[in-house]
Design a protein around this motif. Structure first.
Motif, PDB file in Angstrom:
ATOM      1  N   THR A   1       0.830  -1.202   0.000  1.00  0.00           N
ATOM      2  CA  THR A   1       0.000   0.000   0.000  1.00  0.00           C
ATOM      3  C   THR A   1       0.860   1.245   0.000  1.00  0.00           C
ATOM      4  OG1 THR A   1      -1.759  -1.169   1.153  1.00  0.00           O
ATOM      5  CG2 THR A   1      -1.820   1.229   1.236  1.00  0.00           C
TER       6      THR A   1
ATOM      7  N   SER B   1       2.607   1.668  -3.332  1.00  0.00           N
ATOM      8  CA  SER B   1       1.655   2.083  -4.363  1.00  0.00           C
ATOM      9  C   SER B   1       1.348   3.574  -4.272  1.00  0.00           C
ATOM     10  CB  SER B   1       0.341   1.305  -4.237  1.00  0.00           C
ATOM     11  OG  SER B   1       0.551  -0.060  -4.386  1.00  0.00           O
TER      12      SER B   1
ATOM     13  N   PHE C   1       5.749  -0.932 -12.058  1.00  0.00           N
ATOM     14  CA  PHE C   1       5.347  -1.211 -10.697  1.00  0.00           C
ATOM     15  C   PHE C   1       5.167  -2.716 -10.490  1.00  0.00           C
ATOM     16  CE2 PHE C   1       2.346  -1.183  -7.083  1.00  0.00           C
ATOM     17  CZ  PHE C   1       3.146  -0.503  -6.194  1.00  0.00           C
ATOM     18  N   TRP C   2       4.550  -3.371 -11.428  1.00  0.00           N
ATOM     19  CA  TRP C   2       4.361  -4.817 -11.327  1.00  0.00           C
ATOM     20  C   TRP C   2       5.707  -5.540 -11.336  1.00  0.00           C
ATOM     21  CZ3 TRP C   2       1.375  -7.993  -9.242  1.00  0.00           C
ATOM     22  CH2 TRP C   2       1.456  -9.350  -9.529  1.00  0.00           C
TER      23      TRP C   2
END
Length: 63
Positions: free
Chosen positions: A18, A21, A44-45
């Motif tokens: 979290t 992100s 990001f992945w």
């Protein structure tokens, strides 16, 4: 039933994901979205996938 240790690890992992992100999203917006959303999602992945996969393998092995 999930042990307290595994539940604590899951909680920490969720907090990490979290926080990461929100940090990436904030960085992207503050810098006027220098990359298209598709690039941000892919990058990001690529960063998070190994963490998620590692945790999945550990969780499955501990059942």
């Amino acid at each position: 039933m999930i042990s307290e240790c595994i539940a604590a690890e899951i909680n920490q992992l969720l907090r990490l994901l979290t926080s990461a992100s929100v940090g990436v999203l904030e960085w992207w917006i503050i810098r006027s979205m220098p990359y298209p959303p598709s690039v941000m999602v892919e990058q990001f992945w690529n960063l998070l996938n190994p963490v998620v996969e590692r945790h999945e393998h550990r969780s499955i092995g501990s059942r």
